[in-house]
Every structure is written in structure tokens, then in C-alpha cells.
Design an enzyme around this catalytic site. Structure first.
Site, PDB file in Angstrom:
ATOM      1  N   TYR A 112       0.973  -0.711   0.077  1.00  0.00           N
ATOM      2  CA  TYR A 112      -0.101  -0.127   0.116  1.00  0.00           C
ATOM      3  C   TYR A 112       0.601   1.020  -0.156  1.00  0.00           C
ATOM      4  CZ  TYR A 112      -2.909   4.011   1.552  1.00  0.00           C
ATOM      5  OH  TYR A 112      -3.067   4.973   2.046  1.00  0.00           O
ATOM      6  N   ASN A 264       2.462  10.215   7.108  1.00  0.00           N
ATOM      7  CA  ASN A 264       1.345   8.950   7.361  1.00  0.00           C
ATOM      8  C   ASN A 264       0.892   9.428   9.276  1.00  0.00           C
ATOM      9  OD1 ASN A 264       0.360   6.379   6.710  1.00  0.00           O
ATOM     10  ND2 ASN A 264      -1.202   7.791   7.159  1.00  0.00           N
ATOM     11  N   GLU A 488     -12.905  11.376   2.584  1.00  0.00           N
ATOM     12  CA  GLU A 488     -12.652  10.862   2.146  1.00  0.00           C
ATOM     13  C   GLU A 488     -13.098   9.477   1.026  1.00  0.00           C
ATOM     14  OE1 GLU A 488      -9.904   7.853   0.199  1.00  0.00           O
ATOM     15  OE2 GLU A 488      -9.444   7.866   2.020  1.00  0.00           O
ATOM     16  N   ASN A 491     -13.554   6.368   3.375  1.00  0.00           N
ATOM     17  CA  ASN A 491     -12.864   5.431   3.838  1.00  0.00           C
ATOM     18  C   ASN A 491     -12.304   5.586   5.162  1.00  0.00           C
ATOM     19  OD1 ASN A 491      -9.939   2.977   3.722  1.00  0.00           O
ATOM     20  ND2 ASN A 491      -8.814   5.279   3.245  1.00  0.00           N
TER      21      ASN A 491
END
EC number: 4.3.1.24
Length: 722
Positions: A112, A264, A488, A491
Site C-alpha cells: 500500500y 502519514n 475521503e 474510507n
């Protein structure tokens, strides 16, 4: 602090049974509850002292697992001169995870954010790992800064610096797939006071603080829209920022995963939360000290701090708050004077003090426990790895999870803000009692310090301002985390709002500083008014005694007069009457002093019997002469006493110098340079509040506050049996 054990990734970790200084999971405590509980051992005051000590150290050494609230706050303050050093021992682990990402790309491993799209569009695939990271930073640069003419939409630079430090600390643990050189560059920015411009809004702190952190990545990659601010406040483009930081290798071309590693994480929310909690912890101690000073100037009864009361309630925050107040009040000159007053005239004030004084330990204790628990939660968060995916070199895999969810930040900040609002509510209640002559046990209405109360309204404006501060603070106490919106493409359907909550808590802390500054100046005003009260009362007593001896002792022919026995009762009147109830015009016919002095003479005359029929022994006939002589002498003596006090030559010294609370009074009056506020002076209350507020924001009140408690041994006084 570096840890001695190694992980399978080649970096420090507690998985194999080691123990982190901040209580990360260990083999003997896999759920981390024991170390979390152990971190709360000892007093809150000692913890705050450690926090301050860490704040004042010249170097912050980052290793990934031992960053503290105090260290984050030190780096956030760009003018503190504190430098950041990276633990060289972390280099190997960071490199191992970075190499793993590149190797996995070469092998065609599907990971990912490395080979896939992002979030709800992670079904997309690409082999252009570097280009994917560049696009990630581009689309996340979605913040708005505005032109700054009306309001700033830029995150405060202190919060940005805190975020940079926390993000580097996280990435040092070697689970993120990023080059060590990028971390070194961010560290150079910090050490050269070069701060990227981040948008104030636009993050939901899940998946981390994507939007604001992307602007740090934008500066590192030389995006043309990126800006930074230098040490002198100058605006810098990426090239200028790199040159000033001494980075000669040029902008970074992000490798696979590196953009995601930079953005992140929860560092913006947790970094700001760390600085907020540093202030909140200090303000919590300050509220305890101010509550004790409030008890002093209100002639409070100190038994509200007796340890047995709080021992029976069991809550540690309450017990410590009471013990701190008890320590300050123990031996206080004000307490001794008040006890004497309560013994001689027990009906002058209520048997019990009102709740804002008497239950202040019970009120503050839970707030301290909440702030302390939030501090521990954030301290764990700033030492956490928050990426997704996590690179586990030891098992040769990328773990897809959700450590980017900043719920610990949102929850701890909501709780902290509620605690701050509660502290502010108590402070406002105490302030309201202090300025109200119906409640303040003899202090003048509005704490007016001038000669003419008709032209002096003291702290009336301040009370209005305090009401405004308190109202806004109570509004801010409402939670942020119950306003989550699905984001988003559903999600990110639950998200922490960590930075939003941190920002609101920062606002709350700032308002509590406004309240604390105002309250502290008011307490110093009350201290000076008690000093004035004592000197004026002494002057009135001496003058009444002098006039009584001169007028009432002898008759017209030199014989002893029956009125000579009035003096003792006249002095009792002066002792019992609040000075500020009459001192502006002490000899007025409507003055409570003159009325009660006259009543003493009338009562003695009524007891004088048949001797009142004889003009030579009549007490009634002495009243006029007594009052005339007092009217001639007393106003002059009162003015002399005031003038002597104003010139620093008061007959009776200020009791505050004999009290443990003196260091705070001293800095406000001597070092900061405030003085008794009166309507006769041009200086406004706000000017004095501003001085103290500025000093508080600069940390100048910390040492005097701790000086008040330097002799406290961390325990309540023994429960006395007598």
C-alpha cells in the site's frame, strides 16, 4: 536516552523484554498497563519539576522512544537555543526499512502506498514509485493560507517545530521506509530555526495529519509553492531554506514510501498537544498556589486543607492539591492573624468559608488527575510509530493497520480542555468573591485602593473581562471529537480530529493564562490592601485611644471622669469595624465608625446613672468634645499613614514577606514592576495585567511559583491530635 536492546529490525524496541523509560510494551507487561500505571508514581509537582528540567536542557537527543513533553516544548520555542541530535544507533534500523522498501519494489511486492493508490482508491496500481510519492505530496497540498491581512491561516511556527521533532522521532524507530538523510535535513531545519509554513486547518488526524505534513515534504522536495520562515522572520523559498540550513545535497527526489512516511503520522496534533500540556500542567500547579493565596487574603480558615478530610476521599489529585495549599498556609502570617480574629470575634464571618475556597482541593484534584493522565497519553503518542503500512524487516512484510488514527490526541485534548475550563471556573468564582465587599471579609468593593471610592472603581472592568474569559472557556470545554465527519470517499469514515482538538485546547490554555494573570494581579492588590488596612486600623486605634485619653479621662477641674472607662470599648469598636467601610470619610456623621463610637459613649452614659445629672460627671456632655477632637485629628493621621505606606515607610510591614507565597508577590511587584492600582493614577488595570501575562507566557513565573513550594516534602502535614 538510548535503550540497550535491539529489535529484529536492528533498532531499539521493547518487544524482547526490555523496558523503555516511557513505558513501551515489554515482554513482562505485554498490555502495557503496568508501566502506564507506574508512570503515575510520585507527586504531580515532582513530575512538573522534571518536565521543566527537561525543557531547560541544552540538547534534545532523539532515539525514537524517550521524547518528553518538556523536550518538545523546548524545541517548539525557536528562540530557546536548544539543539536536536539524532542517535547514530538508529541509523542502521532506518536504513534497513528503507532498503526493504526498495528491495520489495524490485521484487514486485505489492504494498500500500508504494505500488498502490491511496485510501479509497488503493485498488489502483503503478510501478512508478517515485512519481507516486510526488503526486501524493502534490494532491495533499490542499491547505489555504490567505493573505494574512485580516487573519492568519498559518499554523503557529511553534506547533510546526513541535511536529517536525515528533515526526523525526517516530521515523527514527525504523518502521517507516525513509532515508536517514531526510531526517537529518529536518533536524538541520530545526537547529537553524527554519520553519516550513503549514496550513492551520485541513487535517482530521486520520490518516494522520496528511495535509499539514505534506507541506514539510513539499519543502524537502523543493515544491515551488512551499515556503518557510527563517530565524529573523524572513520568508524563504525552498532554495533559500536549504542554503541557510547548510544542506548542499539539493532537494530530495522521494523514493517509494518516503512521501507516505513523511505525511502519514499524527505529529502535528501530538506535537501541539505536547506543548499545550506543558503549559496546562504548570497552570494546574499555579491554580493550587493561587487558591492558597486567595485563602490568605480572604482571612480563610485553613482547616479545609486538613489531611484527614482528603485522606478519607482517597483521590490522589485532591490529596496533593490540599497538601500543597496546606503547606503554603502553614505558618502564614495571614492565617495567624485570621485565627486570632476568628477567636476574638467568631461571629464576624460565617462558620465555614464558601465553596470556592473551602472545596478548592476537591475541585482542582480531578482536573489535575485528568491533565496528568492526558500528559502520559500524549507522551506515549509522541514516541509511537504511526505509519501505514509499517515495515517489519524481521518478518519480511509490510503490516497494514491504523496507527495513524490520532484518537489518543483527540480524547486527551478534549479531556484536558474540560479540566482547564473547570480550573477557570473556580478561578472566576474566587475572583468574584475577592472583589465583592459582601463576601471578601473587609476588603473594599472592587478592590479599590484610592482615597475616594466614588472616583475609583478598581477591578470592576477586570471582573467583566473575567466573566468574558470564563464564558469563552466554558464554551471551549465542549468536545471536538463528537463532530467527526466521514471523509475521503468514506474510507476515513471515523477520524480523530486530534489537531482540531489540540488547537482548541491551545486556545483554552491561552484564556486560562489571561485569567491567571488577572487573578494574580488582583491577589497582589488584595495583599497590599490588607497591608493598608492593617496600617490604617492601627492609626485609627491609636488616634481614638489618644483622643479618649485627652478628652474622656479628666473632668473640667482635673478630677478623674467616669468616661475614662470608655476607652477599652471604643478600641473594640475599631477592632471589629471593617476599615474600608468608613476610611474614605472616617468622621462623617453617617460613618459606621462614628455611629458605633457614639453608641459606646451613649451606652456608658446610660449606665452612669444619677451622675449624668451633674455636668461635671456627665458622659453625654463629653460626646461632643470627643467627636470634635476626633474630627480634627483623625483625617490628618489617616492621610499621614497612607502617605507613609505609599513612600515605603509604613509603621507595620507587609505580612506577605513572612509567607511562603511571597515569591509570586515579589516577582509581580518588584521584578515585573506593578503596583497598587488606584483611581488617582493614570495607569489602567489592563496595563498591569498585560505585564504579568507577558511574563507568564515567557515562563518567568515558573521559578517563583516553585519557590513557594521549595520546602514542601511531598507529603501532607501529620494529622494533629490536639
Amino acid at each position: 536516552m538510548e535503550l540497550s536492546h535491539e529489535t529484529c529490525n536492528g533498532i531499539k524496541n521493547d518487544r524482547n523484554g526490555g523496558t523503555s523509560s516511557l513505558g513501551l510494551c515489554t515482554g513482562t507487561d505485554p498490555l502495557n498497563w503496568t508501566v502506564a500505571a507506574d508512570s503515575l508514581k510520585g507527586s504531580h509537582l515532582d513530575e512538573v519539576k522534571r518536565m521543566i528540567d527537561e525543557y531547560r536542557r541544552p540538547v534534545v537527543k532523539l532515539g525514537g522512544e524517550s521524547l518528553t513533553i518538556g523536550q518538545v516544548t523546548a524545541i517548539a520555542a525557536h528562540d530557546s537555543g536548544v539543539k536536536v541530535e539524532l542517535a547514530e544507533a538508529a541509523r542502521a534500523g532506518v536504513k534497513a526499512s528503507s532498503d526493504w522498501v526498495m528491495d520489495s519494489m524490485m521484487k514486485g511486492t505489492d504494498s500500500y502506498g508504494v505500488t498502490t493508490g491511496f485510501g479509497a482508491t488503493s485498488h489502483r496500481r503503478t510501478k512508478q514509485g517515485g512519481a507516486l510519492q510526488k503526486e501524493l505530496i502534490r494532491f495533499l497540498n490542499s491547505g489555504i493560507f490567505g493573505n494574512g491581512t485580516e487573519s492568519s491561516h498559518t499554523l503557529p511556527h511553534s506547533a510546526t517545530r513541535a511536529a517536525m521533532l515528533v515526526r523525526v522521532n517516530t521515523l527514527l524507530q525504523g518502521y517507516s521506509g525513509i532515508r536517514f538523510e531526510i531526517l537529518e535535513t529536518i533536524t538541520k531545519f530545526l537547529n537553524h530555526n527554519i520553519t516550513p509554513c503549514l496550513p492551520l486547518r485541513g487535517t482530521i488526524t486520520a490518516s494522520g495529519d496528511l495535509v499539514p505534513l505534506s507541506y514539510i515534504a513539499g519543502l524537502l522536495t523543493g515544491r515551488p509553492n512551499s515556503k518557510a520562515v527563517g530565524s529573523n522572520g524572513q520568508v524563504l523559498n525552498p532554495t533559500e531554506a536549504f542554503n541557510l540550513a547548510g544542506v548542499t545535497s539539493g532537494f530530495f527526489e522521494l523514493q517509494p514510501k518516503e512521501g507516505l512516511a513523511l505525511v502519514n503520522g499524527t505529529a502535528v496534533g501530538s506535537g501541539l498537544a505536547a506543548t499545550v500540556l506543558f503549559e496546562a500542567n504548570i497552570l494546574a500547579i499555579m491554580s493550587e498556589v493561587l487558591s492558597a493565596i486567595f485563602a490568605e487574603v480572604m482571612n480563610g480558615k485553613p482547616e479545609f486543607t486538613d489531611h484527614l478530610t482528603h485522606k478519607l476521599k482517597h483521590h490522589p489529585g485532591q490529596i496533593e492539591a490540599a497538601a500543597i495549599m496546606e503547606h503554603i498556609l502553614d505558618g502564614s502570617s495571614y492565617v495567624k492573624a485570621a485565627q486570632k480574629l476568628h477567636e476574638t470575634d467568631p461571629l464576624q464571618k460565617p462558620k465555614q468559608d464558601r465553596y470556592a475556597l473551602r472545596t478548592s482541593p476537591q475541585w482542582l484534584g480531578p482536573q489535575i488527575e485528568v491533565i496528568r493522565a492526558a500528559t502520559k497519553m500524549i507522551e506515549r503518542e509522541i514516541n509511537s510509530v504511526n505509519d501505514n503500512p509499517l515495515i517489519d524487516v524481521s518478518r519480511n512484510k509490510a503490516l497494514h493497520g491504523g496507527n495513524f488514527q490520532g484518537t489518543p490526541i483527540g480524547v486527551s485534548m478534549d479531556n484536558t480542555r474540560l479540566a482547564i475550563a473547570s480550573i477557570g471556573k473556580l478561578m472566576f468564582a474566587q475572583f468574584s468573591e475577592l472583589v465583592n465587599d459582601f463576601y471578601n471579609n473587609g476588603l473594599p468593593s472592587n478592590l479599590t485602593g484610592g482615597r475616594n471610592p466614588s472616583l475609583d472603581y478598581g477591578f470592576k472592568g477586570a471582573e467583566i473581562a473575567m466573566a468574558s474569559y470564563c464564558s469563552e472557556l466554558q464554551f471551549l470545554a465542549n468536545p471536538v471529537t463528537n463532530h467527526v465527519q466521514s471523509a475521503e470517499q468514506h474510507n476515513q469514515d471515523v477520524n480523530s480530529l486530534g489537531l482540531n482538538s489540540s488547537r482548541k485546547t491551545a486556545e483554552a490554555v491561552d484564556i486560562l493564562k489571561l485569567m491567571s494573570s488577572t487573578f494574580l494581579v488582583a491577589l497582589c492588590q488584595a495583599i497590599d490592601l490588607r497591608h493598608l488596612e492593617e496600617n490604617l486600623k492601627n492609626t485609627v486605634k491609636n488616634t481614638v485611644s489618644q483622643v479618649a485619653k485627652r478628652v474622656l479621662t479628666m473632668g473640667v477641674n482635673g478630677e478623674l471622669h467616669p468616661s475614662r472607662f470608655c476607652e477599652k470599648d471604643l478600641i473594640k469598636v475599631v477592632d471589629r469595624e471593617y476599615v474600608f467601610a468608613y476610611i474614605d470619610d472616617p468622621c462623617s456623621a453617617s460613618s459606621p465608625l462614628m455611629q458605633k463610637l457614639r453608641q459606646v459613649l451613649v451606652d456608658h452614659a446610660l449606665d452612669n446613672g444619677d451622675r449624668e445629672k451633674n455636668s461635671t460627671t456627665s458622659i453625654f456632655q463629653k460626646i461632643g468634645a470627643f467627636e470634635d477632637e476626633l474630627k480634627t485629628l483623625l483625617p490628618k493621621e489617616v492621610e499621614i499613614a497612607r502617605t507613609e505606606l505609599e513612600s515605603g515607610n509604613a509603621a507595620i510591614p507587609n505580612r506577605i514577606k513572612e509567607c511562603r507565597s511571597y515569591p509570586l508577590y515579589k516577582i509581580v511587584r518588584e521584578d515585573i514592576g506593578t503596583s497598587l492600582l488606584t483611581g488617582e493614577k493614570v495607569r489602567s488595570p489592563g496595563e498591569e495585567f498585560d505585564k504579568v501575562f507577558t511574563a507568564m507566557c515567557e515562563g518567568k513565573l515558573i521559578d517563583p511559583m516553585l519557590e513557594c513550594l521549595k520546602e514542601w516534602n511531598g507529603a501532607p502535614l501529620p494529622i494533629c491530635q490536639n
